[in-house]
Design a protein around this motif. Structure first.
Motif, PDB file in Angstrom:
ATOM      1  N   ILE A 200      13.434 -24.276   0.514  1.00  0.00           N
ATOM      2  CA  ILE A 200      13.890 -23.588   1.733  1.00  0.00           C
ATOM      3  C   ILE A 200      15.355 -23.900   2.001  1.00  0.00           C
ATOM      4  CG2 ILE A 200      13.600 -23.481   4.240  1.00  0.00           C
ATOM      5  CD1 ILE A 200      10.609 -23.893   3.759  1.00  0.00           C
ATOM      6  N   TYR A 201      15.695 -25.210   1.875  1.00  0.00           N
ATOM      7  CA  TYR A 201      17.095 -25.585   2.096  1.00  0.00           C
ATOM      8  C   TYR A 201      18.016 -24.984   1.052  1.00  0.00           C
ATOM      9  CZ  TYR A 201      16.464 -28.552   6.081  1.00  0.00           C
ATOM     10  OH  TYR A 201      16.219 -28.984   7.336  1.00  0.00           O
ATOM     11  N   LEU A 202      17.528 -24.938  -0.177  1.00  0.00           N
ATOM     12  CA  LEU A 202      18.327 -24.386  -1.268  1.00  0.00           C
ATOM     13  C   LEU A 202      18.656 -22.918  -1.000  1.00  0.00           C
ATOM     14  CD1 LEU A 202      19.343 -25.166  -4.157  1.00  0.00           C
ATOM     15  CD2 LEU A 202      17.387 -23.867  -4.990  1.00  0.00           C
ATOM     16  N   ILE A 203      17.617 -22.171  -0.537  1.00  0.00           N
ATOM     17  CA  ILE A 203      17.833 -20.747  -0.288  1.00  0.00           C
ATOM     18  C   ILE A 203      18.863 -20.567   0.815  1.00  0.00           C
ATOM     19  CG2 ILE A 203      16.735 -18.672   0.645  1.00  0.00           C
ATOM     20  CD1 ILE A 203      14.204 -19.517  -0.850  1.00  0.00           C
ATOM     21  N   ARG A 204      18.753 -21.409   1.836  1.00  0.00           N
ATOM     22  CA  ARG A 204      19.702 -21.319   2.939  1.00  0.00           C
ATOM     23  C   ARG A 204      21.125 -21.583   2.457  1.00  0.00           C
ATOM     24  NH1 ARG A 204      17.625 -24.408   8.181  1.00  0.00           N
ATOM     25  NH2 ARG A 204      15.912 -22.911   8.407  1.00  0.00           N
ATOM     26  N   TRP A 205      21.241 -22.626   1.647  1.00  0.00           N
ATOM     27  CA  TRP A 205      22.561 -23.002   1.133  1.00  0.00           C
ATOM     28  C   TRP A 205      23.120 -21.868   0.270  1.00  0.00           C
ATOM     29  CZ3 TRP A 205      23.902 -23.845  -4.067  1.00  0.00           C
ATOM     30  CH2 TRP A 205      25.195 -24.343  -4.268  1.00  0.00           C
ATOM     31  N   ALA A 206      22.249 -21.287  -0.578  1.00  0.00           N
ATOM     32  CA  ALA A 206      22.702 -20.220  -1.467  1.00  0.00           C
ATOM     33  C   ALA A 206      23.189 -19.022  -0.663  1.00  0.00           C
ATOM     34  CB  ALA A 206      21.568 -19.809  -2.408  1.00  0.00           C
ATOM     35  N   LYS A 207      22.513 -18.746   0.435  1.00  0.00           N
ATOM     36  CA  LYS A 207      22.907 -17.614   1.269  1.00  0.00           C
ATOM     37  C   LYS A 207      24.291 -17.844   1.877  1.00  0.00           C
ATOM     38  CE  LYS A 207      19.154 -14.873   3.080  1.00  0.00           C
ATOM     39  NZ  LYS A 207      18.036 -14.936   4.007  1.00  0.00           N
ATOM     40  N   GLN A 208      24.469 -19.081   2.404  1.00  0.00           N
ATOM     41  CA  GLN A 208      25.763 -19.403   3.007  1.00  0.00           C
ATOM     42  C   GLN A 208      26.871 -19.302   1.980  1.00  0.00           C
ATOM     43  OE1 GLN A 208      25.220 -23.209   4.769  1.00  0.00           O
ATOM     44  NE2 GLN A 208      24.198 -22.374   6.596  1.00  0.00           N
ATOM     45  N   ARG A 209      26.557 -19.800   0.780  1.00  0.00           N
ATOM     46  CA  ARG A 209      27.548 -19.805  -0.285  1.00  0.00           C
ATOM     47  C   ARG A 209      27.923 -18.368  -0.641  1.00  0.00           C
ATOM     48  NH1 ARG A 209      26.908 -20.182  -5.877  1.00  0.00           N
ATOM     49  NH2 ARG A 209      28.722 -21.026  -6.963  1.00  0.00           N
ATOM     50  N   GLN A 210      26.891 -17.510  -0.701  1.00  0.00           N
ATOM     51  CA  GLN A 210      27.172 -16.116  -1.054  1.00  0.00           C
ATOM     52  C   GLN A 210      28.008 -15.453   0.024  1.00  0.00           C
ATOM     53  OE1 GLN A 210      23.779 -13.628  -1.638  1.00  0.00           O
ATOM     54  NE2 GLN A 210      25.007 -11.926  -2.368  1.00  0.00           N
ATOM     55  N   GLN A 215      29.576 -15.454  -4.510  1.00  0.00           N
ATOM     56  CA  GLN A 215      28.915 -15.760  -5.780  1.00  0.00           C
ATOM     57  C   GLN A 215      27.415 -15.953  -5.577  1.00  0.00           C
ATOM     58  OE1 GLN A 215      31.519 -19.056  -6.396  1.00  0.00           O
ATOM     59  NE2 GLN A 215      32.248 -18.205  -8.332  1.00  0.00           N
ATOM     60  N   GLN A 216      26.655 -15.449  -6.556  1.00  0.00           N
ATOM     61  CA  GLN A 216      25.198 -15.582  -6.462  1.00  0.00           C
ATOM     62  C   GLN A 216      24.711 -16.571  -7.500  1.00  0.00           C
ATOM     63  OE1 GLN A 216      24.107 -11.465  -6.975  1.00  0.00           O
ATOM     64  NE2 GLN A 216      23.271 -11.429  -4.896  1.00  0.00           N
ATOM     65  N   ILE A 217      23.580 -17.232  -7.202  1.00  0.00           N
ATOM     66  CA  ILE A 217      22.941 -18.045  -8.227  1.00  0.00           C
ATOM     67  C   ILE A 217      21.547 -17.482  -8.454  1.00  0.00           C
ATOM     68  CG2 ILE A 217      24.223 -20.196  -7.919  1.00  0.00           C
ATOM     69  CD1 ILE A 217      21.945 -21.096  -6.071  1.00  0.00           C
ATOM     70  N   PRO A 218      20.986 -17.659  -9.656  1.00  0.00           N
ATOM     71  CA  PRO A 218      19.646 -17.119  -9.924  1.00  0.00           C
ATOM     72  C   PRO A 218      18.588 -17.900  -9.159  1.00  0.00           C
ATOM     73  CG  PRO A 218      20.432 -18.370 -11.797  1.00  0.00           C
ATOM     74  CD  PRO A 218      21.573 -18.304 -10.836  1.00  0.00           C
ATOM     75  N   ILE A 219      18.484 -17.613  -7.865  1.00  0.00           N
ATOM     76  CA  ILE A 219      17.699 -18.437  -6.955  1.00  0.00           C
ATOM     77  C   ILE A 219      16.215 -18.433  -7.311  1.00  0.00           C
ATOM     78  CG2 ILE A 219      17.347 -16.621  -5.235  1.00  0.00           C
ATOM     79  CD1 ILE A 219      18.252 -20.150  -4.299  1.00  0.00           C
ATOM     80  N   PHE A 220      15.738 -17.297  -7.814  1.00  0.00           N
ATOM     81  CA  PHE A 220      14.298 -17.188  -8.045  1.00  0.00           C
ATOM     82  C   PHE A 220      13.835 -18.129  -9.154  1.00  0.00           C
ATOM     83  CE2 PHE A 220      10.547 -15.161  -9.980  1.00  0.00           C
ATOM     84  CZ  PHE A 220       9.730 -15.163  -8.870  1.00  0.00           C
ATOM     85  N   SER A 221      14.564 -18.111 -10.282  1.00  0.00           N
ATOM     86  CA  SER A 221      14.117 -18.948 -11.406  1.00  0.00           C
ATOM     87  C   SER A 221      14.307 -20.418 -11.070  1.00  0.00           C
ATOM     88  CB  SER A 221      14.842 -18.569 -12.698  1.00  0.00           C
ATOM     89  OG  SER A 221      16.017 -17.881 -12.426  1.00  0.00           O
ATOM     90  N   ILE A 222      15.402 -20.749 -10.337  1.00  0.00           N
ATOM     91  CA  ILE A 222      15.614 -22.157  -9.968  1.00  0.00           C
ATOM     92  C   ILE A 222      14.476 -22.637  -9.067  1.00  0.00           C
ATOM     93  CG2 ILE A 222      17.109 -23.728  -8.684  1.00  0.00           C
ATOM     94  CD1 ILE A 222      19.474 -22.172  -9.650  1.00  0.00           C
ATOM     95  N   SER A 223      14.084 -21.816  -8.071  1.00  0.00           N
ATOM     96  CA  SER A 223      13.010 -22.209  -7.153  1.00  0.00           C
ATOM     97  C   SER A 223      11.710 -22.414  -7.908  1.00  0.00           C
ATOM     98  CB  SER A 223      12.787 -21.136  -6.089  1.00  0.00           C
ATOM     99  OG  SER A 223      13.983 -20.747  -5.531  1.00  0.00           O
ATOM    100  N   LEU A 224      11.447 -21.472  -8.825  1.00  0.00           N
ATOM    101  CA  LEU A 224      10.206 -21.568  -9.600  1.00  0.00           C
ATOM    102  C   LEU A 224      10.182 -22.876 -10.375  1.00  0.00           C
ATOM    103  CD1 LEU A 224       8.026 -19.407  -9.613  1.00  0.00           C
ATOM    104  CD2 LEU A 224       8.719 -18.850 -11.953  1.00  0.00           C
ATOM    105  N   GLY A 225      11.332 -23.239 -10.963  1.00  0.00           N
ATOM    106  CA  GLY A 225      11.436 -24.478 -11.720  1.00  0.00           C
ATOM    107  C   GLY A 225      11.197 -25.686 -10.827  1.00  0.00           C
ATOM    108  N   ILE A 226      11.855 -25.668  -9.641  1.00  0.00           N
ATOM    109  CA  ILE A 226      11.700 -26.803  -8.720  1.00  0.00           C
ATOM    110  C   ILE A 226      10.250 -26.944  -8.295  1.00  0.00           C
ATOM    111  CG2 ILE A 226      12.295 -27.637  -6.415  1.00  0.00           C
ATOM    112  CD1 ILE A 226      15.015 -26.395  -6.779  1.00  0.00           C
ATOM    113  N   LEU A 227       9.574 -25.782  -8.137  1.00  0.00           N
ATOM    114  CA  LEU A 227       8.195 -25.815  -7.660  1.00  0.00           C
ATOM    115  C   LEU A 227       7.262 -26.342  -8.753  1.00  0.00           C
ATOM    116  CD1 LEU A 227       6.833 -25.045  -5.026  1.00  0.00           C
ATOM    117  CD2 LEU A 227       6.180 -22.899  -6.066  1.00  0.00           C
ATOM    118  N   ILE A 228       7.449 -25.864  -9.966  1.00  0.00           N
ATOM    119  CA  ILE A 228       6.440 -26.139 -10.991  1.00  0.00           C
ATOM    120  C   ILE A 228       6.660 -27.480 -11.681  1.00  0.00           C
ATOM    121  CG2 ILE A 228       5.564 -25.374 -13.235  1.00  0.00           C
ATOM    122  CD1 ILE A 228       5.889 -22.538 -12.263  1.00  0.00           C
TER     123      ILE A 228
END
Lengths: 396, 382
Positions: A200-210, A215-228
């Protein structure tokens, strides 16, 4: 020109014709009628109850209920438990049905609703037929159909319908594996929760950064990795601490696993399939509500198909879908009271049925039952109003 | 590849280039609607496979192997010398045998013409309402809402002084009772809904508050609890010695429940009317009731006809719940035959028949409401 002073004299103020006075009189009459009606009803009820020897008050709640409840996934209820205990058990069983029903109805409803809009003629017709048939046949009839017709022609335990040696369906109900946590399961759960908070914090940070840098980061694959990955790692450390107890046929019946009684299976089938038809219609109208120009405009600015779906279609469609979706959830919960027709021990069956028969205290028991549903309805509609206000399109 | 020659088309149709055969006509339709992409092809094949799995056996069971006539259940299900059970397809004979029961319940056979007569009067007056150029619709409307309920009541329950034999409401049942309960939704619930909607939009805080509480209360609880309430609490609420008929209790419960839903539909119509209508009515000097009756309601109700019909469909389906106070509606008659030893063991046939009846009624009503909605939309745009 002669001005007649008579005419321009202001009209005399007539207190009986003033709006304020009239409104007060009308309201007092309405109030008076209402109060006298209520008093009349109370008086009648009191006389009738004394005449019939019906007790009143809520003391009965703490008496022994003297009945068994056949099906209890959460807590046991024995005849020595109180009526209040039966009330709680009824609520829990209602919640159980509502939650599982909502889960399946949502998944199924979205699939059918999207399928209705498919450009494949066969799929779209198939979904259309499903919606029309299920919506136009009474729910109780469907419930009877599943319970008294379909589930009655199932085989006995020995010849159960078998899916992967874990799920068995027979006359006695549906048997599914039972998850049993072992030592270390709590740590896995904790890791999971921490991972989600981190994401959740990562997504927030990524949004602010964008917003700042573009610049965008591949948020979906990173989140999936962090989760699994961490969850898998911790599970591995504890040697996978979740054990599934399989139902096994012993003699004439199944042992182990979780048994869903036929009443519950029928109720879940009827409720989720019926509500899914309504949800499908909501989903369809939500997607159709999006202006075609929105999609064309997003293609024009160079978004790809997935981005269009994720950034343009879903957010706007959800705005339209969620309010009617919530009222469908509420309907499903209220409709779960049909359980009484096939004797699944929900709130209405246990409390407004059995307990009412035994104590005869209709007013108290029905008031308690109704207030459970009322509380739920009012809470959800308040939440909905809040949501609508928060999501309403803000004019800029 | 060869260079495409530049074509100069001479006059005359023969030489015009035709579109490829696979993009027009039947083939073209199949290509765009069934096989446009690889996953659509997959879906189509899957769908055809499912149809193949479901329909031939269903057709075999429901039509080819079905039993349509006979004496008793032995034509549908029989045993040979070795006590092996044989079973034909669908036993529609069961529906045929019980057709009268499914339609009229326990109403005496020789008096059923009264139900038919009441229904014919209703059907004729209703069809008059749908003739576009018929000018005296309001008379028919008044007849339907004011006089018809009394006529129907005398016809159905009978009246000794009119020479009609009395039939207790315990004997009413079947599809007829379902129709009766359903029409309550329009005849009583709609007027109640209009009053409640006006109350909710009233400027008087007390009236508004009472209406809001009333509406939200009935909308917040399931119909089953309403019927429980009607069955066990109404008798407590009336003075001692007053007996309320079971059917009447149910009708009161359905009316209160349906009225609350109708009120919200009507309120939608009231809110959709432009403010100018109210102001103009007041400007020409109409009082509150005249304004509502002559200007606002006719317009508001017309806007919400689809909503009213949809609420009615919901109520009609909900009438099945009267089983809770053991009224013999269509569903309960079917249910009872299932436990009748003569015809036990054919649950599918009965439920499919009942489902078909409900489906035909509700589906045609919903199509009607859709048509009105589209017409209103066109009228609004044009």
């Amino acid at each position: 020109m002669n001005i007649n002073s008579e005419i321009i004299k202001p009209p005399k103020k007539d207190i009986f014709k003033s709006g304020k006075f009239r409104s007060i009189v009308i309201q007092s009459i309405v109030m008076l009628l209402f109060i006298s009606f209520v008093l009349w009803v109370i008086d009648n009820a009191a006389t009738n109850m004394t005449a019939n020897g019906i007790a009143h008050g809520f003391d009965f709640l703490w008496e022994n209920s003297m009945f068994d409840i056949g099906y209890l996934p959460f807590i046991d209820h024995t005849p020595v438990d109180t009526y209040f205990h039966a009330f709680i058990v009824g609520i829990l069983n209602t919640i159980l049905i509502a939650v599982i029903g909502i889960f399946f109805a949502t998944i199924f409803g979205f699939l059918i609703g999207i399928g209705r809009l498919s450009d494949n003629w066969l799929v779209s017709r198939f979904c259309g037929a499903y919606i029309e048939i299920l919506r136009n046949v009474p729910l109780l009839l469907q419930l009877f159909f599943w319970y008294h017709a379909v589930l009655r022609i199932l085989p006995r335990a020995k010849n159960s319908l078998n899916a992967g040696d874990s799920f068995f369906l027979n006359l006695k109900g549906l048997f599914i594996p039972k998850p049993i946590p072992e030592t270390g399961f709590n740590s896995v759960l904790l890791t999971f929760i921490v991972a989600i908070i981190f994401i959740i914090y990562l997504i927030r940070w990524a949004k602010q950064r964008q917003a700042k840098t573009g610049q965008q980061i591949p948020i979906f694959s990173i989140s999936l990795g962090i989760l699994i990955l961490p969850v898998m790692f911790v599970s591995f450390l504890y040697n996978f601490p979740l054990y599934f107890e399989q139902p096994v046929l012993k003699g004439f019946n199944f042992k182990g696993g979780i048994r869903l009684i036929p009443e519950m299976v029928a109720l879940l089938l009827a409720l989720s399939l019926y509500t899914a038809a309504f949800i499908a219609e909501n989903v369809r109208s939500g997607i159709l509500a999006i202006n075609k120009g929105q999609i064309e405009a997003s293609s024009a600015v160079g978004l790809n198909r997935i981005q269009i779906l994720r950034l343009i279609i879903i957010p706007q469609a959800m705005r339209v879908i969620i309010p009617p979706l919530t009222s469908q959830y509420l309907n499903l919960t209220k409709n779960s009271s049909l359980a009484v027709a096939i004797a699944y021990p929900d709130l209405v069956h246990v409390f407004a049925g059995t307990a009412l028969m035994q104590t005869g205290q209709a007013i108290e028991i029905l008031a308690m039952t109704m207030s459970v549903y009322l509380t739920l309805s009012i809470t959800i509609s308040l939440l909905m109003n809040w949501y609508n206000r928060a999501m309403a399109l803000k004019d800029r | 590849m060869a260079q495409q020659p530049t074509v100069t088309l001479p006059p005359g149709r023969d030489n015009l280039k035709k579109p490829p055969v696979v993009s027009i006509g039947f083939l073209g339709w199949i290509r765009t609607n069934l096989f446009s992409t690889w996953y659509n092809t997959l879906f189509t094949l899957l769908g055809v496979y499912i149809l193949y799995l479901v329909f031939p056996p269903l057709f075999q069971w429901a039509i080819l192997d079905a039993v349509w006539s006979g004496e008793d259940r032995t034509v549908c299900e029989w045993y040979d010398e070795d006590k092996v059970k044989y079973r034909a397809g669908a036993c529609w004979l069961m529906v045929k045998v019980y057709f009268n029961f499914f339609t009229y319940g326990f109403y005496p056979d020789e008096l059923q013409w009264r139900i038919n007569l009441a229904f014919i009067i209703l059907a004729i007056s209703f069809s008059l309402m749908f003739i576009p150029n018929f000018k005296k619709k309001h008379y028919v409307g008044i007849f339907l809402f004011v006089f018809y309920p009394f006529i129907a009541f005398f016809l159905l329950s009978g009246n000794e002084s009119l020479g009609l034999e009395y039939v207790s409401t315990h004997k009413w049942g079947g599809l007829f009772l379902t129709f009766l309960l359903g029409s309550i939704g329009i005849v009583f619930a709609l007027p109640l809904g209009i009053i409640l909607a006006l109350g909710r939009r009233s400027k008087l805080p007390v009236v508004r508050l009472l209406s809001v509480i009333f509406i939200e209360f009935w909308r917040g609880i399931p119909l089953i609890t309403v019927l429980f309430f009607a069955a066990v609490m109404f008798p407590l609420f009336v003075p001692q010695g007053v007996e309320i008929d079971n059917l009447l209790r149910c009708i009161v419960g359905l009316t209160l429940f349906g009225g609350a839903y109708m009120a919200e539909v009507v309120r939608g119509g009231l809110q959709a009317l432009p403010k100018g209508q109210y102001e103009a009515a007041q400007a020409v000097g109409l009082g509150y009731w005249k304004m509502m009756a002559l200007i606002i309601m006719p317009q508001a109700l017309r806007i919400v006809i689809p909503g009213i019909v949809n609420t009615f469909i919901g109520l009609f389906k909900d009438t099945t719940l009267v089983f809770i106070i053991s009224l013999m509606d269509l569903l309960l008659t079917v249910f009872t035959t299932n436990s009748n030893p003569d015809w036990m063991g054919f649950p599918f046939e009965g439920y499919i028949y009942a489902a078909l009846v409900y489906f035909i009624i509700c589906f045609s009503l919903s199509r009607y409401s859709l048509r009105v909605e589209n017409k209103l939309m066109v009228a609004k745009q044009g």
